[in-house]
Motif scaffolding. Sequence first.
Motif, PDB file in Angstrom:
ATOM      1  N   GLY A   1       0.794  -1.219   0.000  1.00  0.00           N
ATOM      2  CA  GLY A   1       0.000   0.000   0.000  1.00  0.00           C
ATOM      3  C   GLY A   1       0.829   1.272   0.000  1.00  0.00           C
ATOM      4  O   GLY A   1       0.282   2.370   0.161  1.00  0.00           O
ATOM      5  N   ALA A   2       2.149   1.147  -0.187  1.00  0.00           N
ATOM      6  CA  ALA A   2       3.020   2.326  -0.187  1.00  0.00           C
ATOM      7  C   ALA A   2       3.270   2.774  -1.621  1.00  0.00           C
ATOM      8  O   ALA A   2       3.115   2.008  -2.573  1.00  0.00           O
ATOM      9  CB  ALA A   2       4.343   2.005   0.505  1.00  0.00           C
ATOM     10  N   THR A   3       3.666   4.024  -1.755  1.00  0.00           N
ATOM     11  CA  THR A   3       3.983   4.566  -3.075  1.00  0.00           C
ATOM     12  C   THR A   3       5.418   5.062  -3.087  1.00  0.00           C
ATOM     13  O   THR A   3       5.949   5.502  -2.071  1.00  0.00           O
ATOM     14  CB  THR A   3       3.049   5.728  -3.436  1.00  0.00           C
ATOM     15  N   MET A   4       6.032   4.976  -4.247  1.00  0.00           N
ATOM     16  CA  MET A   4       7.396   5.469  -4.423  1.00  0.00           C
ATOM     17  C   MET A   4       7.344   6.758  -5.229  1.00  0.00           C
ATOM     18  O   MET A   4       6.524   6.904  -6.141  1.00  0.00           O
ATOM     19  CB  MET A   4       8.255   4.426  -5.139  1.00  0.00           C
ATOM     20  N   SER A   5       8.223   7.678  -4.876  1.00  0.00           N
ATOM     21  CA  SER A   5       8.247   8.967  -5.565  1.00  0.00           C
ATOM     22  C   SER A   5       9.673   9.262  -5.996  1.00  0.00           C
ATOM     23  O   SER A   5      10.466   9.817  -5.230  1.00  0.00           O
ATOM     24  CB  SER A   5       7.721  10.074  -4.643  1.00  0.00           C
ATOM     25  N   GLN A   6      10.005   8.866  -7.203  1.00  0.00           N
ATOM     26  CA  GLN A   6      11.354   9.088  -7.722  1.00  0.00           C
ATOM     27  C   GLN A   6      11.310  10.071  -8.882  1.00  0.00           C
ATOM     28  O   GLN A   6      10.450   9.979  -9.760  1.00  0.00           O
ATOM     29  CB  GLN A   6      11.981   7.764  -8.170  1.00  0.00           C
ATOM     30  N   ASP A   7      12.225  11.005  -8.846  1.00  0.00           N
ATOM     31  CA  ASP A   7      12.288  12.018  -9.891  1.00  0.00           C
ATOM     32  C   ASP A   7      12.938  11.485 -11.158  1.00  0.00           C
ATOM     33  O   ASP A   7      12.605  11.917 -12.256  1.00  0.00           O
ATOM     34  CB  ASP A   7      13.075  13.242  -9.400  1.00  0.00           C
ATOM     35  N   PHE A   8      13.870  10.555 -10.988  1.00  0.00           N
ATOM     36  CA  PHE A   8      14.559  10.044 -12.174  1.00  0.00           C
ATOM     37  C   PHE A   8      15.252   8.720 -11.875  1.00  0.00           C
ATOM     38  O   PHE A   8      15.585   8.398 -10.739  1.00  0.00           O
ATOM     39  CB  PHE A   8      15.584  11.060 -12.704  1.00  0.00           C
ATOM     40  N   LEU A   9      15.439   7.966 -12.947  1.00  0.00           N
ATOM     41  CA  LEU A   9      16.261   6.755 -12.971  1.00  0.00           C
ATOM     42  C   LEU A   9      17.253   6.931 -14.116  1.00  0.00           C
ATOM     43  O   LEU A   9      16.847   7.251 -15.235  1.00  0.00           O
ATOM     44  CB  LEU A   9      15.393   5.515 -13.213  1.00  0.00           C
ATOM     45  N   ARG A  10      18.530   6.737 -13.827  1.00  0.00           N
ATOM     46  CA  ARG A  10      19.525   6.856 -14.872  1.00  0.00           C
ATOM     47  C   ARG A  10      20.558   5.736 -14.740  1.00  0.00           C
ATOM     48  O   ARG A  10      20.916   5.314 -13.631  1.00  0.00           O
ATOM     49  CB  ARG A  10      20.249   8.200 -14.813  1.00  0.00           C
ATOM     50  N   TYR A  11      21.009   5.254 -15.911  1.00  0.00           N
ATOM     51  CA  TYR A  11      22.090   4.283 -15.961  1.00  0.00           C
ATOM     52  C   TYR A  11      23.393   5.048 -16.193  1.00  0.00           C
ATOM     53  O   TYR A  11      23.485   5.876 -17.109  1.00  0.00           O
ATOM     54  CB  TYR A  11      21.849   3.268 -17.087  1.00  0.00           C
ATOM     55  N   VAL A  12      24.382   4.749 -15.364  1.00  0.00           N
ATOM     56  CA  VAL A  12      25.671   5.429 -15.441  1.00  0.00           C
ATOM     57  C   VAL A  12      26.701   4.425 -15.950  1.00  0.00           C
ATOM     58  O   VAL A  12      27.016   3.444 -15.261  1.00  0.00           O
ATOM     59  CB  VAL A  12      26.105   5.971 -14.059  1.00  0.00           C
ATOM     60  N   VAL A  13      27.207   4.656 -17.146  1.00  0.00           N
ATOM     61  CA  VAL A  13      28.216   3.763 -17.717  1.00  0.00           C
ATOM     62  C   VAL A  13      29.560   4.084 -17.074  1.00  0.00           C
ATOM     63  O   VAL A  13      30.030   5.223 -17.113  1.00  0.00           O
ATOM     64  CB  VAL A  13      28.298   3.930 -19.247  1.00  0.00           C
ATOM     65  N   THR A  14      30.174   3.073 -16.467  1.00  0.00           N
ATOM     66  CA  THR A  14      31.417   3.270 -15.720  1.00  0.00           C
ATOM     67  C   THR A  14      32.533   2.401 -16.298  1.00  0.00           C
ATOM     68  O   THR A  14      32.284   1.447 -17.035  1.00  0.00           O
ATOM     69  CB  THR A  14      31.216   2.898 -14.238  1.00  0.00           C
ATOM     70  N   ARG A  15      33.761   2.774 -15.949  1.00  0.00           N
ATOM     71  CA  ARG A  15      34.945   2.029 -16.389  1.00  0.00           C
ATOM     72  C   ARG A  15      34.890   1.785 -17.906  1.00  0.00           C
ATOM     73  O   ARG A  15      35.146   0.696 -18.390  1.00  0.00           O
ATOM     74  CB  ARG A  15      35.055   0.704 -15.629  1.00  0.00           C
ATOM     75  N   HIS A  16      34.572   2.834 -18.625  1.00  0.00           N
ATOM     76  CA  HIS A  16      34.316   2.729 -20.060  1.00  0.00           C
ATOM     77  C   HIS A  16      35.594   2.971 -20.860  1.00  0.00           C
ATOM     78  O   HIS A  16      36.272   3.987 -20.668  1.00  0.00           O
ATOM     79  CB  HIS A  16      33.254   3.760 -20.453  1.00  0.00           C
TER      80      HIS A  16
END
Length: 404
Positions: A308-323
Motif C-alpha cells: 500500500g506504499a507509493t514510491m516517488s522518484q524524480d529520475f532513474l539513470r544508468y551510469v556507464v562506468t569504467r568505459h
Amino acid sequence: MMPQALTTMQGEDPADKIVRHAGMLSDHLQARRKQMYPPNAQKSLRHFMIHEVSRLTSIPESTLKLMSNEGKGPVPARLENNHRAYTLAQINALRALFAAQRPAEALRFLPHRRVGEHLQILAVANFKGGSAKTTTSAHLAHYLALHGYRVLAIDLDPQASLSAMFGAQPEMDVQHNETIYAALRYDDERRPIAEIIRPTYFSGIDLIPGNIEVMEYEHETPRFLSKRQAGSDSIFFERLRLALAEVEDDYDVVILDTPPSLGFLTLGAIYAATGLLVTVHPAMLDVMSMSQFLLMMGDLISVIRDAGATMSQDFLRYVVTRHDPMDQSQVHVVTMLRHLFTEDVLTSTAVESAAIETAGLAKRTLYELEPGNISAATAKRARESVDAVNDQILSLIKQSWGRT
C-alpha cells in the motif's frame, strides 16, 4: 571429522586461517593508513588555487586577489611560490559572504535548497561487483560539495569501501551502534540518526559509515516481520526514509552507497530514493547481471506497492562506468543500452583511467589529487569525464527542484 582436503599443510583449520588473515590484513591496512596520514591518521583535503576557486564559485580571480590584498573575507594561505590557496571551508565562507552581499544572486553563489525544494536522496545501486558504485558515490559526493551543496553520504555496504574513502577504517574507527543500523534497528538501542552522523575532512560532506554491523538489519528484519508486532512505528522499508526526514533540513543531497545485493537495506534505499543511479560496466556479463538485478528490483517494487506504499522518484539513470571508448565490444554494449533505454542512459560516461585507479589506491578521488601525482594529461582526461557525468546528475537534481 574434518576431511583432510580442508586443512592446510601445517594442519591449520581453514576457518582459523580466515580469522588470522583478516586480522593480519586489518592490522596492515591500519598501519598503512597511519603511514599515509600522520600523525593522527586523519585525512585532509588539499588547498585550492585562486583559478580553481574562481571556477568553483564564479567569483572573478581579480576580485579574489583584490579581497586578499585588502584583507577582506577569508585569509588564504601563501604557498612557497607566494601563490594564494584556499581551503574548501574558506571557499564556502566566500560563497556565504557573496550570497549575503548580493541577495539577488544568492543562489548563484550559495546553491542550497530553497523552501519548497525537496531533499534529494540518490541511491547508487547494482548487485554486480566491479560496477564502480563506491567510486561513483565518492566522486559525486565530492563534486557536489565542491560546488557548494550540503551532502550526507551513507555507507550501506558492510564492506564499507565508501567509509574507507573518507578515512574511516571500518573495523577500527566505527564502533558498536555507529552505522546506519543504529537508526534502523527494532530494539531499545535504536538511536536518532543525528547521533551517528559524523563530519568529514571534506567540508560540506557528513558521513554515516558502515561496517559488518549493517548486516544485522538483514538478520533482524525477517525476525521482526515474523512476529508481526502490533503498533509498529513504521513498515520496515520506510525506516530509512523516516530516519532521513529527521535531518533533511541540514542537507541538500543524500547519497546512498548500497550493498551489492538486493536485501532489506537496498529495498529501503530504493524506497527512500528520489533518484536512482544504476552503475553498469559495459561488458556483456555485467549487463546480463544487471538484467537480473532489474528483474529482482521489479519484484521488490511490487512488494512495496502490495503493502500500500507509493514510491516517488524524480529520475532513474544508468551510469556507464569504467568505459574504454576504444574497445569495440564496449562500444557495442553502450550502443545497445542507449537503444533500449534511450535518455535514461547518461550521455556522458566515466572512462576507465589510470588516474582513477591511482587515486583509489590512496583512498582518494580525482578531486583530491595533488598536481604531480599523475601525468597532467591523464588526470585532465579522467577529470573531464567524471565532471561530465556528475554535471549531468546535478542537472537532474536542479530539474527536480524546478531550477532552470
